[in-house]
Design a protein around this motif. Structure first.
Motif, PDB file in Angstrom:
ATOM      1  N   ILE A 129       0.844  -1.183   0.000  1.00  0.00           N
ATOM      2  CA  ILE A 129       0.000   0.000   0.000  1.00  0.00           C
ATOM      3  C   ILE A 129       0.885   1.240   0.000  1.00  0.00           C
ATOM      4  CG2 ILE A 129      -1.684   1.314   1.372  1.00  0.00           C
ATOM      5  CD1 ILE A 129      -2.988  -1.120   0.379  1.00  0.00           C
ATOM      6  N   PHE A 137       0.979   5.310   0.762  1.00  0.00           N
ATOM      7  CA  PHE A 137       0.253   6.180   1.702  1.00  0.00           C
ATOM      8  C   PHE A 137       0.958   7.529   1.686  1.00  0.00           C
ATOM      9  CE2 PHE A 137      -0.867   6.544   6.558  1.00  0.00           C
ATOM     10  CZ  PHE A 137      -1.911   7.401   6.271  1.00  0.00           C
ATOM     11  N   ILE A 159      -6.408   4.687  -4.802  1.00  0.00           N
ATOM     12  CA  ILE A 159      -7.742   4.119  -4.584  1.00  0.00           C
ATOM     13  C   ILE A 159      -8.643   4.959  -3.684  1.00  0.00           C
ATOM     14  CG2 ILE A 159      -7.113   1.716  -5.072  1.00  0.00           C
ATOM     15  CD1 ILE A 159      -7.019   1.213  -2.085  1.00  0.00           C
ATOM     16  N   ALA A 160      -8.091   5.807  -2.852  1.00  0.00           N
ATOM     17  CA  ALA A 160      -8.961   6.596  -1.962  1.00  0.00           C
ATOM     18  C   ALA A 160      -8.227   7.812  -1.421  1.00  0.00           C
ATOM     19  CB  ALA A 160      -9.440   5.737  -0.797  1.00  0.00           C
ATOM     20  N   LEU A 161      -8.996   8.879  -1.205  1.00  0.00           N
ATOM     21  CA  LEU A 161      -8.484  10.116  -0.620  1.00  0.00           C
ATOM     22  C   LEU A 161      -9.298  10.477   0.615  1.00  0.00           C
ATOM     23  CD1 LEU A 161      -8.332  12.418  -3.791  1.00  0.00           C
ATOM     24  CD2 LEU A 161      -6.451  11.093  -2.788  1.00  0.00           C
ATOM     25  N   THR A 162      -8.639  11.167   1.554  1.00  0.00           N
ATOM     26  CA  THR A 162      -9.377  11.858   2.607  1.00  0.00           C
ATOM     27  C   THR A 162      -9.186  13.361   2.443  1.00  0.00           C
ATOM     28  OG1 THR A 162      -7.480  11.686   4.098  1.00  0.00           O
ATOM     29  CG2 THR A 162      -9.203   9.994   4.300  1.00  0.00           C
ATOM     30  N   PRO A 176     -12.109   8.199  -5.327  1.00  0.00           N
ATOM     31  CA  PRO A 176     -13.132   8.774  -4.450  1.00  0.00           C
ATOM     32  C   PRO A 176     -12.552   9.364  -3.163  1.00  0.00           C
ATOM     33  CG  PRO A 176     -13.089   6.401  -4.183  1.00  0.00           C
ATOM     34  CD  PRO A 176     -12.104   6.728  -5.294  1.00  0.00           C
ATOM     35  N   VAL A 177     -13.232  10.381  -2.645  1.00  0.00           N
ATOM     36  CA  VAL A 177     -12.973  10.875  -1.289  1.00  0.00           C
ATOM     37  C   VAL A 177     -13.788  10.002  -0.343  1.00  0.00           C
ATOM     38  CG1 VAL A 177     -13.259  12.816   0.296  1.00  0.00           C
ATOM     39  CG2 VAL A 177     -12.552  13.232  -2.078  1.00  0.00           C
ATOM     40  N   VAL A 178     -13.119   9.316   0.573  1.00  0.00           N
ATOM     41  CA  VAL A 178     -13.825   8.344   1.425  1.00  0.00           C
ATOM     42  C   VAL A 178     -14.012   8.821   2.858  1.00  0.00           C
ATOM     43  CG1 VAL A 178     -13.068   6.364   0.045  1.00  0.00           C
ATOM     44  CG2 VAL A 178     -11.712   7.080   2.043  1.00  0.00           C
ATOM     45  N   GLY A 194      -3.843  10.168   0.885  1.00  0.00           N
ATOM     46  CA  GLY A 194      -4.298   9.186  -0.093  1.00  0.00           C
ATOM     47  C   GLY A 194      -3.629   7.850   0.096  1.00  0.00           C
ATOM     48  N   ILE A 195      -4.342   6.813  -0.335  1.00  0.00           N
ATOM     49  CA  ILE A 195      -3.729   5.487  -0.375  1.00  0.00           C
ATOM     50  C   ILE A 195      -3.899   4.897  -1.770  1.00  0.00           C
ATOM     51  CG2 ILE A 195      -3.980   5.021   2.093  1.00  0.00           C
ATOM     52  CD1 ILE A 195      -6.336   3.242   1.517  1.00  0.00           C
TER      53      ILE A 195
END
Lengths: 335, 335
Positions: free
Chosen positions: A49, A51, A88-91, A122-124, A145-146
């Motif tokens: 992963i 990060f 795959i995903a953002l905060t 996507p923002v998760v 992000g990851i």
């Protein structure tokens, strides 16, 4: 080191580098952070992963070609892409100043939405804090992000090797000069826009050519010269750059002349520099030129065993000089 | 909604909730963010990854029992723990104001280091930005984190069920009142310290008792009452709380009386509230009491099918009242 934080500590230059090195060495050192790549790469379960985190304090928050929202999404997507990860995903962490117009917040979030859709990430999750008037400057955004790192990749700014070609994905300085064109006290007329863009699609195309990309970075704060210096130092190699091969738009060049800036130190937000074995360079450039954000890709230099840790520039007029690490503050709050 | 951001939008109360709901619904909606849990849970490869972010703007940055550095580490570790995840890595995003004392930055990073070691979670990456004087308030910290969610868990604030016991891990209000005791204009003498602590070890002990924890949250901004209201609404259940069962330290109680605050709305940074089947409650409390941060754990209430979406409080004097969602701003910059 002075005993107070100064703007130079945030510039991406020598003062930034020294502060971060000192703080990491003293307080945060571990095997992962020691790599100081754009993303950390972690073994999790059977896979890897990536990060990463970045805070955005750009001023002004709206600028030609983007705003703090799209910049925050693209910047973090790009930090993941620079280690070869599929994001795959953002905060989204917001720090808002009391008095911020909610219409401006909406405009920024609409831009986050569009950038997230364009990048396909996507923002998760998120967080919102509010501080009183004068305790922040309208809005600061953190995006973390990851991503998933495909098997077999080992892309790191420590891995450039003599014999590598240095490939740049397009013209430099667009973002920095677009921001400056709207900075009070500096502003000038131009049709220039920021190059802020997600580079994950470009990287996917590049990995289809070869998985043996050794090093890759997006030259943001401190510009191309700073990024190349960091790679030269971390990989302990010399880098030779041909100035005439580096694409620069005429408007950027003119504005740099006007303001007395060296475009090699001006920030980009939609460009990458990649180090690949010279034998792969032509195929790589051809593949990159077929993508939306790599149309002006070019080989701009090569890695040598000489002058390890330093970058030498063959100038357009036929001379040669060392491209120094930026010493002070150049453009605060560019991202 | 007014057309400007106000401090109430950051309080954790009704205004915060409405702003976040409106922005998420309009711009960020997807199946993961819709859960609005403390961490997003993502399927990655064969496993599940928890991912969370929080920005810290606490004022003052040094306070009894901690500082912005330890708070930022513990807060994000706890957000991961609240979905049952084992935290594996943190990132650290710093926004520094020009003029911050480097000695203060060192003190904060030493505190990050100690908190990271105590929680057993390394900082694997970071970012540093500097803004001019007056554009921030000394230092803001974003910590984002990832963790691994063990198989079989489905802990969410949407999953509380009638018949659940409500368990609180210790006394409430310590963090909020410790911060207020050092706020200019409010400050008062007290030996009270913040409860800021990492809860991942406590959660590990809890999961050894049963994996059927339905919901879990750390009651930070807005306090226990706000957290219980959110769970009641998201799970569409009623919650009954026995006021006399809720541990409150005498110093906290006295300070709340002095300032006219209801301790049920005051922030905590080292407490959790868990919803477990009533039959498991005694064993769970016994296990929690054996841990460092759960010594004063107690059953404080139960979930009912009646008055879905609302929290009712059986008061110490024998009455009963609805525990409302906080409407305005109570304590800005508490975390």
């Amino acid at each position: 080191m002075s005993d107070l934080i100064s703007l130079a500590h945030g510039s991406g230059g020598e003062a930034s580098k020294n502060l971060i090195k000192e703080m990491v060495d003293s307080y945060l050192m571990n095997a992962v952070i020691a790599r100081l790549d754009d993303s950390a790469v972690l073994d999790v379960g059977g896979g890897r992963i990536a990060f990463t985190t970045d805070s955005y304090v750009v001023d002004p928050i709206f600028f030609p070609g983007g705003d703090i929202g799209s910049l925050a999404v693209n910047g973090t997507v790009n930090d993941l892409a620079m280690v070869g990860a599929r994001p795959i995903a953002l905060t989204l962490g917001l720090i808002l100043e009391e008095g911020l117009r909610i219409a401006d917040l909406r405009r920024i979030l609409a831009s986050v939405k569009a950038a997230s859709a364009l990048a396909g990430v996507p923002v998760v999750g998120g967080d919102t804090k509010v501080v009183g008037r004068g305790a922040a400057d309208m809005i600061f955004i953190n995006t973390s992000g990851i991503g998933v790192v495909p098997e077999g990749l080992d892309i790191s700014s420590s891995n450039a090797m003599p014999g590598d070609a240095v490939i740049l994905s397009g013209s430099i300085g667009d973002h920095g000069m677009a921001i400056l064109s709207r900075r009070p006290g500096i502003e000038f007329e131009t049709d220039l826009v920021s190059d802020s863009a997600p580079l994950s699609g470009l990287v996917t195309s590049m990995l289809e050519v070869t998985t043996s990309i050794h090093a890759m970075r997006d030259p943001t704060r401190g510009g191309l010269a700073t990024t190349l210096n960091e790679i030269a130092q971390k990989s302990n190699v010399g880098i030779v750059v041909d100035e005439s091969a580096v694409p620069v738009k005429p408007q950027v060049s003119e504005a740099c002349d006007l303001l007395g800036l060296d475009v090699l130190y001006v920030a980009n937000e939609g460009k990458l520099v990649a180090f690949v074995p010279a034998g792969e360079a032509d195929r790589m450039v051809a593949a990159m030129r077929k993508t939306d954000y790599g149309r002006d890709s070019a080989v701009i230099g090569r890695v040598v065993a000489d002058h390890a840790g330093m970058v030498s520039l063959n100038t357009a007029v036929g001379g040669s000089r060392i491209l120094a690490h930026l010493s002070g503050e150049i453009l605060p709050r560019i991202c």
